[in-house]
Design an enzyme around this catalytic site. Structure first.
Site, PDB file in Angstrom:
ATOM      1  N   CYS A  81     -24.695  15.465 -12.563  1.00  0.00           N
ATOM      2  CA  CYS A  81     -25.450  16.676 -12.202  1.00  0.00           C
ATOM      3  C   CYS A  81     -25.505  17.648 -13.382  1.00  0.00           C
ATOM      4  O   CYS A  81     -24.862  17.415 -14.410  1.00  0.00           O
ATOM      5  CB  CYS A  81     -24.806  17.349 -10.992  1.00  0.00           C
ATOM      6  SG  CYS A  81     -23.263  18.163 -11.397  1.00  0.00           S
ATOM      7  N   CYS A 103     -18.810  15.863  -6.656  1.00  0.00           N
ATOM      8  CA  CYS A 103     -18.824  16.228  -8.070  1.00  0.00           C
ATOM      9  C   CYS A 103     -17.486  16.883  -8.433  1.00  0.00           C
ATOM     10  O   CYS A 103     -17.086  17.856  -7.807  1.00  0.00           O
ATOM     11  CB  CYS A 103     -19.979  17.191  -8.307  1.00  0.00           C
ATOM     12  SG  CYS A 103     -19.894  17.937  -9.931  1.00  0.00           S
ATOM     13  N   GLU A 127     -14.106  -0.321   8.956  1.00  0.00           N
ATOM     14  CA  GLU A 127     -12.895  -1.110   8.724  1.00  0.00           C
ATOM     15  C   GLU A 127     -12.284  -1.672  10.012  1.00  0.00           C
ATOM     16  O   GLU A 127     -11.105  -2.019  10.057  1.00  0.00           O
ATOM     17  CB  GLU A 127     -11.900  -0.258   7.927  1.00  0.00           C
ATOM     18  CG  GLU A 127     -12.463  -0.028   6.523  1.00  0.00           C
ATOM     19  CD  GLU A 127     -11.601   0.789   5.595  1.00  0.00           C
ATOM     20  OE1 GLU A 127     -11.028   1.781   6.068  1.00  0.00           O
ATOM     21  OE2 GLU A 127     -11.534   0.448   4.414  1.00  0.00           O
ATOM     22  N   CYS A 156     -20.300  11.613 -12.028  1.00  0.00           N
ATOM     23  CA  CYS A 156     -21.414  12.431 -11.538  1.00  0.00           C
ATOM     24  C   CYS A 156     -22.238  12.890 -12.736  1.00  0.00           C
ATOM     25  O   CYS A 156     -21.684  13.163 -13.806  1.00  0.00           O
ATOM     26  CB  CYS A 156     -20.835  13.627 -10.789  1.00  0.00           C
ATOM     27  SG  CYS A 156     -22.092  14.824 -10.295  1.00  0.00           S
ATOM     28  N   ASN A 199      -7.987   9.937  -2.887  1.00  0.00           N
ATOM     29  CA  ASN A 199      -7.881   8.493  -2.671  1.00  0.00           C
ATOM     30  C   ASN A 199      -8.726   7.736  -3.685  1.00  0.00           C
ATOM     31  O   ASN A 199      -9.942   7.954  -3.763  1.00  0.00           O
ATOM     32  CB  ASN A 199      -8.346   8.123  -1.261  1.00  0.00           C
ATOM     33  CG  ASN A 199      -7.991   6.690  -0.916  1.00  0.00           C
ATOM     34  OD1 ASN A 199      -6.830   6.373  -0.732  1.00  0.00           O
ATOM     35  ND2 ASN A 199      -8.989   5.826  -0.885  1.00  0.00           N
ATOM     36  N   GLU A 200      -8.074   6.909  -4.463  1.00  0.00           N
ATOM     37  CA  GLU A 200      -8.774   6.052  -5.437  1.00  0.00           C
ATOM     38  C   GLU A 200      -9.904   6.770  -6.153  1.00  0.00           C
ATOM     39  O   GLU A 200     -11.091   6.459  -5.939  1.00  0.00           O
ATOM     40  CB  GLU A 200      -9.297   4.792  -4.746  1.00  0.00           C
ATOM     41  CG  GLU A 200      -8.198   3.841  -4.340  1.00  0.00           C
ATOM     42  CD  GLU A 200      -8.706   2.576  -3.680  1.00  0.00           C
ATOM     43  OE1 GLU A 200      -9.932   2.472  -3.427  1.00  0.00           O
ATOM     44  OE2 GLU A 200      -7.880   1.702  -3.379  1.00  0.00           O
ATOM     45  N   TRP A 217     -13.864  -6.665   3.086  1.00  0.00           N
ATOM     46  CA  TRP A 217     -14.956  -6.264   2.201  1.00  0.00           C
ATOM     47  C   TRP A 217     -15.231  -7.271   1.092  1.00  0.00           C
ATOM     48  O   TRP A 217     -16.059  -7.041   0.235  1.00  0.00           O
ATOM     49  CB  TRP A 217     -14.688  -4.880   1.616  1.00  0.00           C
ATOM     50  CG  TRP A 217     -13.275  -4.659   1.130  1.00  0.00           C
ATOM     51  CD1 TRP A 217     -12.254  -4.114   1.853  1.00  0.00           C
ATOM     52  CD2 TRP A 217     -12.729  -4.991  -0.151  1.00  0.00           C
ATOM     53  NE1 TRP A 217     -11.091  -4.074   1.106  1.00  0.00           N
ATOM     54  CE2 TRP A 217     -11.358  -4.600  -0.134  1.00  0.00           C
ATOM     55  CE3 TRP A 217     -13.241  -5.570  -1.313  1.00  0.00           C
ATOM     56  CZ2 TRP A 217     -10.505  -4.763  -1.220  1.00  0.00           C
ATOM     57  CZ3 TRP A 217     -12.392  -5.732  -2.397  1.00  0.00           C
ATOM     58  CH2 TRP A 217     -11.043  -5.325  -2.339  1.00  0.00           C
ATOM     59  N   GLU A 257      -1.046   0.522  -1.355  1.00  0.00           N
ATOM     60  CA  GLU A 257      -1.824  -0.214  -0.353  1.00  0.00           C
ATOM     61  C   GLU A 257      -1.792  -1.698  -0.692  1.00  0.00           C
ATOM     62  O   GLU A 257      -1.808  -2.077  -1.872  1.00  0.00           O
ATOM     63  CB  GLU A 257      -3.292   0.222  -0.361  1.00  0.00           C
ATOM     64  CG  GLU A 257      -3.581   1.585   0.181  1.00  0.00           C
ATOM     65  CD  GLU A 257      -5.084   1.885   0.139  1.00  0.00           C
ATOM     66  OE1 GLU A 257      -5.896   0.942   0.202  1.00  0.00           O
ATOM     67  OE2 GLU A 257      -5.435   3.059   0.012  1.00  0.00           O
TER      68      GLU A 257
HETATM   69  C1  GAL Z   1      -8.822   0.736  -0.399  1.00  0.00           C
HETATM   70  C2  GAL Z   1      -8.995   2.147   0.152  1.00  0.00           C
HETATM   71  C3  GAL Z   1      -8.556   2.230   1.614  1.00  0.00           C
HETATM   72  C4  GAL Z   1      -9.169   1.106   2.407  1.00  0.00           C
HETATM   73  C5  GAL Z   1      -8.830  -0.207   1.741  1.00  0.00           C
HETATM   74  C6  GAL Z   1      -9.369  -1.395   2.470  1.00  0.00           C
HETATM   75  O1  GAL Z   1      -9.465   0.542  -1.614  1.00  0.00           O
HETATM   76  O2  GAL Z   1      -8.220   3.057  -0.593  1.00  0.00           O
HETATM   77  O3  GAL Z   1      -8.922   3.485   2.139  1.00  0.00           O
HETATM   78  O4  GAL Z   1     -10.556   1.275   2.489  1.00  0.00           O
HETATM   79  O5  GAL Z   1      -9.358  -0.228   0.449  1.00  0.00           O
HETATM   80  O6  GAL Z   1      -8.996  -2.593   1.820  1.00  0.00           O
END
Ligand code: GAL
Length: 684
Positions: free
Chosen positions: A162, A120, A358, A160, A154-155, A318, A310
């Site tokens: 609550c 949160c 991962e 939330c 991170n991202e 994924w 990234e």
């Molecule tokens: C991003 C995330 C990373 C990693 C990556 C995998 O969205 O910030 O930590 O999980 O995806 O593709």
């Protein structure tokens, strides 16, 4: 040192997320990694992103020794460090001791410990704990010569619901509207008897409660967006509390609609983002146009070069189908980011995890620990290229075209019950206009409808589906055209104000005079239905949405060919003041947009490069003195160079017809003798 100054020291950053805390028992790996990093021309890694429990194994007890060693050894090896605050994933001890830090979902269920980015953002305990660890990190590492940038969390994503967040939301609404009467008026709560008579009755949107009130939903997004910006400011203050103030970034993501990125960017010194295009899964040309637009949006958030924080060096794990990048694609997509304004190519991640979710995500170094792999060679090649392109780092991208892209508008279009249920496709609609320019190699900036937005200086402004108008943006557009600008606006524009109340009177609101027409109705088409139109002597298809306009001075350039509205305008042009305004009243096919913008680009001299007649799937992106010629067509193409160029990557001179492999890229600069040659500009 602030903003992108570190780029001038390091040149392009090349590297990625690095998680040596996952194998602290294997000291040899760190040394081996540094050796391999040199081999791959890697100069920068992001450390500590998900390391909170390693840093603070028990509440208030910090352990930074392992991190000291990692950062010292990296620096000894000449590798720069982007140091992350660990607030993207909380420690288990915290979740157990302070359950209020756990997020509550829109169904009002409190989540359990696990996963990440699910805490949160209004929780005082969470903020206190984050502030404390961030301050400790800053005190210890801000002055370390290896550390060049703070990577906040991170991202950021999700919301939330609550009790803390509900109370904060009500306060935010109180400040915004002053009285409940005003809130009731602006949200039009008389419909379906949704009147609020006490502030406590107002709740965040929920499938168990209210989901139909667009005004509530848009305000909730705005509130959450401001909450996230406030959270970033809090973290920024903590990491910049040290004597050495390093710049701050937060890694953003494509198609994350929870927060208004233009608003978040105001809190950052440098924008960075994570790019994961699904190559070789359908149409690579369309994918390239989509990701070119993502890069341009990210660059536009601060009108400055950004960082690619990234990307995958091979495949992700994924998506439904996790495809490998075909030969060439790694270099092509990495340099695409650079061409559009990135000062880095960073990966997720340097070394593959041995376990966890991962384990099978692509990484530069795989479980086999080898450097003689295809992926490692691809990464090395990109590293070498970035070194050759070094003078380009920090160079801005110049654009004569600006497209309006506004998160508020995106929310309102998405939530609106109009036209095609769930299929209004704001992003894709904007991307259609963008693509027509991208295919011609025309650079584009994006801006939203903030009060500070300045359109003067652009030769062309495009406003696709500008459904919600805010901050009197229509006045800005009107002024822009009257001063000589060219505006293109599309269907479903100028219909509601910033709290989603329909404008009373003719629409597009405030712009009917500029456009020389008014819109009376909008028809929606079934998936198999089509209408047609003729533009510049060619017939094109129309799908999805057809507006019925009444021209009031505008000239009709293209008209409907079928249905009871046959003959009514599809594309119009109107002179207003010193400028001109076009209106596109229907969802015309991509080829029609290409033809339309092709002509306009010639008239307005929008092309900043001398390449004419690029083959399908080949485009040029201009950054500084470099022309990035990219082939997304999937087959070999021949590009005709209009003069002699230096191939900056191969260091050779090139002219005449040049073969470009599938997924091939050329980075060309003019040779000295050609520097002063006029660009070839279409004059029709
Ligand atoms: C991003 C995330 C990373 C990693 C990556 C995998 O969205 O910030 O930590 O999980 O995806 O593709």
């Amino acid at each position: 040192m602030m903003s992108n100054d570190f780029i001038h020291q390091a040149g392009f950053l090349h590297g990625g997320d690095y998680n040596p805390d996952q194998w602290l028992d294997r000291k040899d790996i760190l040394e081996e990694d540094i050796r391999l990093m040199h081999q791959a021309h890697v100069n920068c890694v992001s450390v500590g992103i998900f390391s909170w429990t390693r840093m603070e194994p028990r509440e208030g007890e910090y352990d930074f020794e392992w991190l000291d060693e990692v950062i010292d050894r990296l620096w000894k090896g000449g590798i720069h460090v982007i140091l992350a605050t660990p607030s993207g994933a909380k420690p288990a001890w915290m979740a157990r001791r302070y359950p209020e830090v756990l997020r509550v979902n829109e169904r009002r269920e409190r989540l359990l410990f696990g996963e990440r980015q699910n805490h949160c953002l209004t929780s005082p305990v969470y903020r206190e704990k984050v502030r404390a660890i961030d301050t400790a990190l800053a005190e210890r590492y801000a002055a370390h010569p290896a550390v060049i940038l703070w990577h906040i969390s991170n991202e950021f994503g999700g919301t939330c619901h609550c009790e803390n967040c509900q109370a904060a939301f009500r306060n935010w609404l109180r400040k915004k509207y002053g009285t409940l009467q005003e809130l009731n008026r602006r949200w039009c709560t008389g419909v379906w008897n949704q009147w609020y008579t006490e502030w406590e009755q107002v709740e965040s949107p929920s499938p168990l409660g209210e989901m139909s009130c667009v005004s509530l939903r848009v305000d909730w997004q705005r509130f959450m967006s401001e909450t996230c910006a406030d959270f970033i400011r809090m973290e920024k203050q903590a990491v910049q509390s040290a004597a050495v103030k390093l710049p701050v970034t937060a890694n953003l993501m494509e198609r994350f609609w929870d927060y208004d990125y233009f608003a978040l960017a105001e809190t950052l010194d440098v924008v960075s983002w994570d790019s994961y295009p699904e190559w070789h899964s359908g149409d690579d040309i369309a994918r390239a146009a989509e990701f070119a637009m993502n890069h341009d949006i990210m660059r536009s958030l601060k009108k400055a070069p950004f960082l690619l924080m990234e990307s995958t060096p091979s495949q992700v794990n994924w998506k439904n189908v996790n495809k490998l990048k075909k030969p060439g694609m790694h270099t092509l997509s990495s340099l695409q980011a650079v061409a559009h304004g990135s000062d880095s190519v960073q990966y997720f991640q340097w070394r593959k995890c041995v376990g966890g979710p991962e384990t099978f995500h692509g990484a530069v170094v795989s479980h086999n620990n080898r450097a003689d792999t295809r992926v490692f060679r691809d990464v090395t090649q990109v590293g070498e290229m970035l070194e050759r392109l070094r003078p380009l780092a920090g160079t801005p991208v110049q654009a004569k075209v600006c497209i309006i892209f506004d998160w508020n508008c995106r929310w309102a279009v998405d939530f609106a019950q109009a036209g095609l249920k769930g299929q209004m496709r704001y992003f894709d609609t904007v991307n259609g206009h963008y693509r027509a320019l991208w295919e011609q190699g025309i650079s584009v900036d994006f801006c939203d409808m903030r009060a500070c937005t300045d359109l003067e200086g652009y030769s062309l402004v495009i406003a696709p589906m500008l459904f919600m108008l805010r901050n009197d943006f229509e006045k800005k557009l009107k002024e822009y055209v009257s001063h000589g600008g060219t505006l293109v606006m599309s269907y479903f524009s100028g219909l509601v104000d910033d709290t989603d109340l329909a404008f009373m009177g003719d629409t597009p609101h405030g712009l009917t005079e500029v456009l020389g027409l008014r819109v009376e109705e909008m028809d929606a088409l079934h998936p198999s239905e089509r209408n047609h139109t003729m533009l510049y002597g060619k017939q094109y298809e129309i799908a999805d949405l057809c507006e019925l306009c009444v021209p009031e001075g505008a000239e009709t350039m293209a008209a409907y060919q079928q249905d009871f509205y046959r003959g009514l305008p599809v594309i119009t042009r109107n002179h207003y003041g010193e400028g001109q305004a076009y209106y596109i009243a229907a969802r015309v096919e991509q080829a029609a947009l290409n033809a339309f913008y092709g002509k306009l680009a010639g008239q307005l001299a929008l092309r900043g490069h001398p390449f004419a007649d690029l083959p399908r799937g080949v485009t040029v992106t201009v950054r500084g003195n470099c022309f990035f010629v990219q082939n997304y067509s999937g087959v070999q193409q021949t590009v005709h160079l209009p003069c002699t160029f230096t191939d900056t990557l191969e260091k050779t001179e090139k002219n005449g017809p040049v073969a470009l492999e599938p997924n091939g890229i050329l980075v060309l600069t003019r040779t000295t003798k050609e520097q002063n040659t006029e660009l070839m500009i279409d004059k029709d």
